[in-house]
Design a protein around this motif. Sequence first.
Motif, mmCIF file in Angstrom:
data_model
loop_
_atom_site.group_PDB
_atom_site.id
_atom_site.type_symbol
_atom_site.label_atom_id
_atom_site.label_comp_id
_atom_site.label_asym_id
_atom_site.label_seq_id
_atom_site.Cartn_x
_atom_site.Cartn_y
_atom_site.Cartn_z
ATOM 1 N N MET A 144 39.015 -45.657 41.383
ATOM 2 C CA MET A 144 40.144 -46.454 40.889
ATOM 3 C C MET A 144 39.662 -47.788 40.325
ATOM 4 O O MET A 144 40.049 -48.190 39.221
ATOM 5 N N TYR A 145 38.801 -48.462 41.070
ATOM 6 C CA TYR A 145 38.300 -49.761 40.609
ATOM 7 C C TYR A 145 37.357 -49.604 39.413
ATOM 8 O O TYR A 145 37.333 -50.467 38.530
ATOM 9 N N LEU A 202 39.575 -49.196 36.458
ATOM 10 C CA LEU A 202 40.130 -50.498 36.103
ATOM 11 C C LEU A 202 39.105 -51.312 35.318
ATOM 12 O O LEU A 202 39.433 -51.947 34.303
ATOM 13 N N ALA A 203 37.858 -51.287 35.793
ATOM 14 C CA ALA A 203 36.790 -52.021 35.117
ATOM 15 C C ALA A 203 36.597 -51.513 33.694
ATOM 16 O O ALA A 203 36.408 -52.306 32.755
ATOM 17 N N GLU A 204 36.660 -50.210 33.520
ATOM 18 C CA GLU A 204 36.519 -49.632 32.177
ATOM 19 C C GLU A 204 37.639 -50.115 31.261
ATOM 20 O O GLU A 204 37.405 -50.430 30.092
ATOM 21 N N ARG A 205 38.858 -50.176 31.791
ATOM 22 C CA ARG A 205 40.003 -50.633 31.007
ATOM 23 C C ARG A 205 39.828 -52.085 30.560
ATOM 24 O O ARG A 205 40.276 -52.476 29.484
ATOM 25 N N LYS A 206 39.201 -52.882 31.403
ATOM 26 C CA LYS A 206 39.072 -54.306 31.131
ATOM 27 C C LYS A 206 37.742 -54.681 30.474
ATOM 28 O O LYS A 206 37.487 -55.854 30.200
ATOM 29 N N GLY A 207 36.904 -53.694 30.262
ATOM 30 C CA GLY A 207 35.621 -53.978 29.630
ATOM 31 C C GLY A 207 34.623 -54.630 30.556
ATOM 32 O O GLY A 207 33.682 -55.298 30.104
ATOM 33 N N TRP A 208 34.800 -54.451 31.873
ATOM 34 C CA TRP A 208 33.857 -54.996 32.841
ATOM 35 C C TRP A 208 32.680 -54.021 33.024
ATOM 36 O O TRP A 208 32.791 -52.834 32.763
ATOM 37 N N LYS A 209 31.583 -54.547 33.519
ATOM 38 C CA LYS A 209 30.392 -53.745 33.790
ATOM 39 C C LYS A 209 30.287 -53.479 35.283
ATOM 40 O O LYS A 209 30.481 -54.384 36.099
ATOM 41 N N ASN A 247 55.837 -56.680 49.406
ATOM 42 C CA ASN A 247 56.905 -55.682 49.489
ATOM 43 C C ASN A 247 57.219 -55.084 48.117
ATOM 44 O O ASN A 247 58.384 -54.955 47.724
ATOM 45 N N LEU A 248 56.172 -54.723 47.388
ATOM 46 C CA LEU A 248 56.331 -54.142 46.057
ATOM 47 C C LEU A 248 55.872 -52.690 46.080
ATOM 48 O O LEU A 248 54.767 -52.391 46.514
ATOM 49 N N SER A 249 56.751 -51.793 45.626
ATOM 50 C CA SER A 249 56.412 -50.382 45.528
ATOM 51 C C SER A 249 56.428 -49.950 44.063
ATOM 52 O O SER A 249 57.346 -50.300 43.316
ATOM 53 N N LEU A 250 55.424 -49.192 43.669
ATOM 54 C CA LEU A 250 55.332 -48.655 42.320
ATOM 55 C C LEU A 250 55.161 -47.146 42.416
ATOM 56 O O LEU A 250 54.601 -46.633 43.384
ATOM 57 N N HIS A 251 55.652 -46.452 41.387
ATOM 58 C CA HIS A 251 55.476 -45.005 41.340
ATOM 59 C C HIS A 251 54.437 -44.674 40.266
ATOM 60 O O HIS A 251 53.804 -45.559 39.725
ATOM 61 N N ASN A 252 54.243 -43.412 39.982
ATOM 62 C CA ASN A 252 53.143 -42.960 39.128
ATOM 63 C C ASN A 252 51.800 -43.269 39.783
ATOM 64 O O ASN A 252 50.955 -43.989 39.256
ATOM 65 N N LEU A 253 51.634 -42.728 40.987
ATOM 66 C CA LEU A 253 50.408 -42.949 41.751
ATOM 67 C C LEU A 253 49.160 -42.441 41.021
ATOM 68 O O LEU A 253 48.116 -43.108 41.045
ATOM 69 N N PRO A 254 49.220 -41.287 40.330
ATOM 70 C CA PRO A 254 48.028 -40.847 39.578
ATOM 71 C C PRO A 254 47.578 -41.885 38.544
ATOM 72 O O PRO A 254 46.379 -42.112 38.363
ATOM 73 N N GLY A 255 48.543 -42.528 37.868
ATOM 74 C CA GLY A 255 48.194 -43.558 36.899
ATOM 75 C C GLY A 255 47.556 -44.756 37.569
ATOM 76 O O GLY A 255 46.570 -45.323 37.071
ATOM 77 N N PHE A 256 48.104 -45.149 38.717
ATOM 78 C CA PHE A 256 47.555 -46.284 39.471
ATOM 79 C C PHE A 256 46.122 -45.991 39.898
ATOM 80 O O PHE A 256 45.232 -46.833 39.739
ATOM 81 N N GLY A 261 44.184 -44.127 38.465
ATOM 82 C CA GLY A 261 43.385 -44.068 37.254
ATOM 83 C C GLY A 261 43.073 -45.429 36.673
ATOM 84 O O GLY A 261 42.540 -45.531 35.562
ATOM 85 N N GLY A 262 43.398 -46.497 37.431
ATOM 86 C CA GLY A 262 43.049 -47.850 37.008
ATOM 87 C C GLY A 262 44.185 -48.647 36.393
ATOM 88 O O GLY A 262 43.989 -49.809 36.029
ATOM 89 N N ALA A 263 45.394 -48.057 36.293
ATOM 90 C CA ALA A 263 46.540 -48.781 35.731
ATOM 91 C C ALA A 263 47.176 -49.625 36.834
ATOM 92 O O ALA A 263 48.287 -49.359 37.305
ATOM 93 N N MET A 264 46.471 -50.684 37.234
ATOM 94 C CA MET A 264 46.843 -51.500 38.386
ATOM 95 C C MET A 264 47.432 -52.854 38.004
ATOM 96 O O MET A 264 47.784 -53.652 38.876
#
Length: 366
Positions: free
Chosen positions: A141-142, A145-152, A329-338, A340-343
């Motif tokens: 997951m992380y 996320l790094a790939e999405r943000k261009g991190w190494k 106290n925040l809940s989000l759905h689309n767990l596969p996307g999360f 996958g780095g969509a955090m």
Amino acid sequence: MLKYFSMDLLKKLESCAARYEIVKEQIMDANLVKDQTRYKEVMRENNYLGEVCALYDEYKKLLSGISEAKILITEEDDVEMKEMAREELRTLEERQPQLEEQIKMKLIPPDPLDEKNIILEIRSAAGGDEATLFVRDLWEMYVHLAERKGWKTETMEAQETEVGGFNKIVTSISGKFVYGTLRWESGVHRVQRVPQTESQGRLQTSTATVAVLPEAEETEIDIKPEDVRVDVMRAGGPGGQCVNTTDSAVRLTHIPTGIVVIQQDEKSQIKNKAKAWRVLRARLFDLEESKRQAERADARKSMVGSGARSEKIRTYNFPQDRVTDHRINLSLHNLPGFMGGAMDEMLDALNVYAKEEQLKADVSEL
């Protein structure tokens, strides 16, 4: 005139404006450049205060415009002028809450640590094999996320299990605003799902711990050579068979704190030693930062939990396709996307909440 903000926030703005004048005088001092560390600190503060004061000036002009538009609407006889004033008033009143929110967020000075790269440590906790698989999921997951943000990313250590998970994995992540983005990820992460190894289809709860350590430069943490015992040994365990014929593994023991770092992933002893020192510096730097935070916490409540490794911060519920952060106290759905780095939505909400809590604490101390 400035009646929309609370008096505490107005005092904070006035304090920033007064401080800005002092800092501008300091910059004019020819001796300042002789101390490069101090020079960078002053310039950083000057840039920050300049941005705050620019927003403050805009806010004062906006309120003045609102007042003038209301007077025109009340006193002007010309119908066309009245309509122009009403339109101006609508525009300014729409801008007002946006500008106020910008100012509130800007009133929190940037933390120099936010720009740092990090050492990310993920370890399995409760749950056996399933916990080690969850460690792999979190790590991926992380990385996504790094790939999405261009991190190494660079794997520093990986203790793989027979089922394909990790007992522990350590990764360095470098790029823009890495620690500032991930600083609130430290803590216990919990997963609820039916494990791949479960033949009866029963739901299981497992946990893993995440530690986000700001990576320290050699000049930022003073480690005395006599305080560190260096041992070399043959690598072993999964992933070590190909190199266990030479003394390539390195163990560093920081005697004053008892912190032990072992690196054996590389075939080269030199490379393992370099990685071990990076991890040791990060852990000691984090230890010092934790002490400073604890001292500050004596005077104020923690912003987003304690940051303790034992604190349960988030639950990943697969049957309900839900990820919940318990601190805000925040809940989000689309767990596969999360996974996958969509955090970003979760990470942004955590950072906004942290800033709001810090602002409340800051103004209460004025």
